[in-house]
Design an enzyme around this catalytic site. Structure first.
Site, PDB file in Angstrom:
ATOM      1  N   CYS A   1     -73.177-129.051 -31.555  1.00  0.00           N
ATOM      2  CA  CYS A   1     -72.585-129.963 -30.574  1.00  0.00           C
ATOM      3  C   CYS A   1     -72.533-131.405 -31.060  1.00  0.00           C
ATOM      4  CB  CYS A   1     -73.378-129.878 -29.275  1.00  0.00           C
ATOM      5  SG  CYS A   1     -73.656-128.183 -28.780  1.00  0.00           S
TER       6      CYS A   1
ATOM      7  N   HIS B   1     -74.472-137.540 -23.922  1.00  0.00           N
ATOM      8  CA  HIS B   1     -74.302-136.141 -24.318  1.00  0.00           C
ATOM      9  C   HIS B   1     -74.111-135.321 -23.042  1.00  0.00           C
ATOM     10  CE1 HIS B   1     -74.215-132.801 -26.962  1.00  0.00           C
ATOM     11  NE2 HIS B   1     -75.274-132.230 -26.441  1.00  0.00           N
TER      12      HIS B   1
ATOM     13  N   GLU C   1     -82.349-136.837 -21.869  1.00  0.00           N
ATOM     14  CA  GLU C   1     -81.466-137.935 -22.289  1.00  0.00           C
ATOM     15  C   GLU C   1     -81.680-139.163 -21.398  1.00  0.00           C
ATOM     16  OE1 GLU C   1     -77.281-136.957 -22.442  1.00  0.00           O
ATOM     17  OE2 GLU C   1     -76.802-138.789 -23.550  1.00  0.00           O
TER      18      GLU C   1
ATOM     19  N   LYS D   1     -68.034-134.677 -20.076  1.00  0.00           N
ATOM     20  CA  LYS D   1     -68.002-133.205 -20.167  1.00  0.00           C
ATOM     21  C   LYS D   1     -67.735-132.597 -18.795  1.00  0.00           C
ATOM     22  CE  LYS D   1     -70.952-132.492 -24.237  1.00  0.00           C
ATOM     23  NZ  LYS D   1     -71.375-133.863 -24.605  1.00  0.00           N
TER      24      LYS D   1
ATOM     25  N   HIS E   1     -67.606-128.975 -22.368  1.00  0.00           N
ATOM     26  CA  HIS E   1     -68.351-129.209 -23.602  1.00  0.00           C
ATOM     27  C   HIS E   1     -67.531-128.600 -24.740  1.00  0.00           C
ATOM     28  CE1 HIS E   1     -71.208-129.696 -26.646  1.00  0.00           C
ATOM     29  NE2 HIS E   1     -72.318-129.499 -25.965  1.00  0.00           N
TER      30      HIS E   1
ATOM     31  N   PHE F   1     -78.018-128.518 -30.702  1.00  0.00           N
ATOM     32  CA  PHE F   1     -78.952-127.435 -31.003  1.00  0.00           C
ATOM     33  C   PHE F   1     -79.362-127.593 -32.467  1.00  0.00           C
ATOM     34  CE2 PHE F   1     -77.765-123.825 -27.807  1.00  0.00           C
ATOM     35  CZ  PHE F   1     -78.315-124.567 -26.789  1.00  0.00           C
TER      36      PHE F   1
END
Lengths: 403, 88
Positions: A163, A295, A306, A327, A332, A391
């Site tokens: 990502c 994010h 976050e 997003k 995403h 990830f």
């Protein structure tokens, strides 16, 4: 040698729109493109929503020979790059071609091609596949076709950090120009993971929402996948000025960090070090930042961590900045997401409009920031950050400035 | 069937926690056995495969899922209910 790096072209195709103006209009309106998935075998999926590029007809853009070589993600990359290079107005010949390259981010590469061909050999029992399956599915296919299409003869490669792929790619392109290794870099990301196998794999993790993406909201229920591409032309500042190019924004800094802890669970420290590092490289103070494109995946873990990381890095200034997760609107987009989200940063810097966090319902005390719920806001923003925490614990944060 | 379900659930939990099946009881709490959120997702996948059922579980909002995993006994009861519902 450290040179200033600016953006002189932008292009996109994503669920919000087939170009930058349409995408920015949707972001301004807080319109979410999340809806029912229209893909083969959707009845065998438990997760049936996504932010799909609707009504897309590849034959309207490419001929039969091209389609034989271009996976959906490559097609998205080429369409976005075409817009970006038209805007930049650059022609790559001679010395400039040799000092220009392309770095794209992707996570799945030609996943539709893999999905279709595995289906052919495993499910349909076929013993023969099309001869171009490999060059169509490979993760560097999109970057390769961009270099071929535009005669980019300098460094070209693909970055895969899940990502965060786009942000790592853009950050790397920035470094190439800043260090003097290249004068122009075409960069960004492309992803087309909304196929049966792509969605089925994500289902397994049980982090996907079945209703919609609600980042930073107390009722958030997980992430929703999108698809598309964002491609930018990064250029040496002096080169851009000398030819009178329109400058969209300056890429002022980039920081990359690794959590070195867990394969899926984000770490606050890794995120903090990335944000602080990007500020330091850009020579920006926390008080300079008016906007952060988060994010903001809409998962329980990311949004909480976050938010804590932003609060810790920015201290009292955390209450003075706006942070939103787009997003909630374009989904995403995995390896393309940072590139598409960079458009929201450019909109904040150039147009003074902060894209909202859509689908938001009620506050979560663990995400106590100004997350610009549901409605876009006018604000004067001179510097912003764009976060990507992948990830694998691989983080990349971009710092941008208005020029 | 009930005994079979209990035994199999205990085996799955033990495998996930990397301990002996004998050390798992209905009173055991998954987290206390060292099963984190990802371990829980893996255990639920194993349960779905073992009993051919679908378990309603979202890792984002585990509390909202209609699946009680507060103890191994609770998981056994939930699996019994799901098997009865999905394989009447």
């Amino acid at each position: 040698m450290t040179r200033r790096v600016v953006i002189t072209g932008a292009g996109t195709i994503n669920a919000l729109g087939a170009d930058v103006p349409a995408t920015l209009e949707a972001l301004r309106e807080g319109r979410s493109a999340i809806g029912e998935l229209d893909i083969r075998d959707v009845d065998r999926l438990m997760i049936r929503i996504g932010a799909q590029v609707a009504g897309y007809d590849e034959s309207a853009h490419f001929n039969r020979q091209q389609i034989a070589l271009y996976d959906r993600y490559t097609q998205f990359a080429l369409l976005a790059a075409g817009q970006a290079l038209t805007q930049a107005g650059l022609v790559f010949e001679g010395a400039l071609a040799a000092r220009s390259g392309v770095i794209l981010g992707t996570s799945g590469g030609g996943l539709n091609t893999q999905d279709e061909n595995y289906r052919a050999v495993y499910e349909d029992g076929k013993n023969r596949v099309h001869p171009f399956v490999v060059p169509k599915l490979m993760n560097n296919a999109a970057a390769a076709h961009l270099s071929m299409e535009y005669n980019l003869k300098g460094p070209s490669f693909t970055v895969a950090t899940a990502c965060a792929s786009s942000n790592h790619a853009i950050g790397q392109a920035f470094q190439f120009i800043a260090s003097g290794m290249a004068d122009v870099m075409v960069t960004g990301g492309a992803e087309a993971m909304l196929c049966f196998g792509g969605v089925k794999a994500w289902e397994g993790l049980r982090v996907m929402s079945r209703d919609t993406c609600r980042p930073f909201c107390a009722t958030r229920s997980g992430m929703v996948q999108g698809e598309g591409a964002g491609v930018f032309v990064l250029e040496d500042y002096d080169h851009a000025r000398a030819r009178g190019a329109e400058i969209l924004a300056e890429v002022a800094g980039i920081a990359m960090t690794s959590d070195a802890s867990d394969i899926v669970m984000p770490s606050r420290q890794g995120a903090e070090r990335a944000m602080a590092g990007a500020l330091a490289q850009a020579g920006l103070a926390t008080s300079d930042i008016g906007y952060i494109n988060a994010h903001g995946t809409g998962t329980a873990a990311n949004d909480k961590i976050e938010s804590a990381a932003v609060a810790h890095v920015f201290g009292a200034d955390a209450d003075r900045l706006a942070i939103s997760s787009t997003k909630s609107m374009h989904g995403h987009c995995i390896g393309a997401t940072g590139a598409i989200e960079l458009l929201a940063c450019i909109m904040a810097l150039r147009d003074g409009v902060i894209a909202p966090t859509a689908n938001w319902q009620e506050p979560d005390p663990e995400c106590a920031l100004d997350i610009v719920p549901n409605r876009a806001r006018e604000a004067r923003v001179t510097a912003c950050l764009s976060n990507a925490f992948a990830f694998g614990g691989m983080n990349a944060v971009l710092a941008l400035k208005a020029v | 069937m009930t005994t079979d379900i209990r035994t199999r659930v205990h085996e799955i939990v033990a495998e996930q926690a990397m301990i002996d099946t004998d050390d798992v009881t209905d009173a055991s709490v998954p987290a206390d056995l060292g099963i984190d959120s990802m371990g829980l997702v893996e255990a639920i996948f194993a349960i779905e495969e073992a009993f051919d059922i679908q378990v309603p579980f979202n890792a984002n909002e585990p509390a909202a899922s209609d699946f009680d995993y507060s103890s191994v006994g609770a998981i056994v009861a939930a699996v019994e209910r799901l098997v009865a519902e999905q394989h009447p």
